[in-house]
Design a protein around this motif. Structure first.
Motif: not given
Length: 157
Positions: A46-49, A104-107, A127-131
């Protein structure tokens, strides 16, 4: 390349205008600017550069802005006002102003930026929220609940 008219879709859908705008932009990729060159790489799950070649630009010449789902990088070389007059015989290092936009994509959030050896590195993380994360739902037998509801409705009658 063929151009597709998406205007009928705008009239009959709600909330997909951003998707159609992206399709329109992708269709006109022929006119996309090629300066400055850049790389996009995945550094973890889940990390990009994003790495942009900005030779000749200093930290004061660059501006990075993250707004909603868009990342904008601007570069403008400041005038050299130290009184020196130089005559450039050959200019192979482009120092022209630029503006590069990334959707950018969501989150996806920008976590940092660094400038080293003429390369601007912008680190991003999703970072996708827990919900919004998928969750497991336990399966239970619903027979006991149905019987309780029938007994209570019989008592009320």
């Amino acid at each position: 390349m063929r151009h597709f008219d998406l205007s009928p879709l705008y009239r009959s859908t709600v909330g997909f205008d951003r998707l159609f705008s992206l399709l329109d932009q992708a269709g006109s990729a022929d006119a996309a600017p090629s300066y400055p060159p850049y790389n996009i790489e995945r550094t973890a799950e889940n990390a990009y550069r994003i790495t942009i070649a900005v030779a000749g630009f200093g930290e004061g010449d660059l501006a990075i802005e993250s707004k909603e789902n868009a990342l904008t990088v601007r570069g403008e070389k400041q005038a050299n006002d130290n009184g020196e007059t130089r005559e450039i015989l050959h200019q192979g290092i482009a120092a022209r102003a630029f503006e590069r936009r990334f959707q950018l994509a969501d989150y996806v959030q920008v976590t940092g930026a660094s400038l080293e050896n003429g390369l601007l590195h912008i680190d991003l993380v999703r970072e996708i929220p827990e919900a919004k994360k998928p969750r497991q739902i336990a399966i239970g037998s619903g027979q006991g609940k149905v019987l309780e509801a029938k007994v209570e409705s019989a008592k009320a009658a």
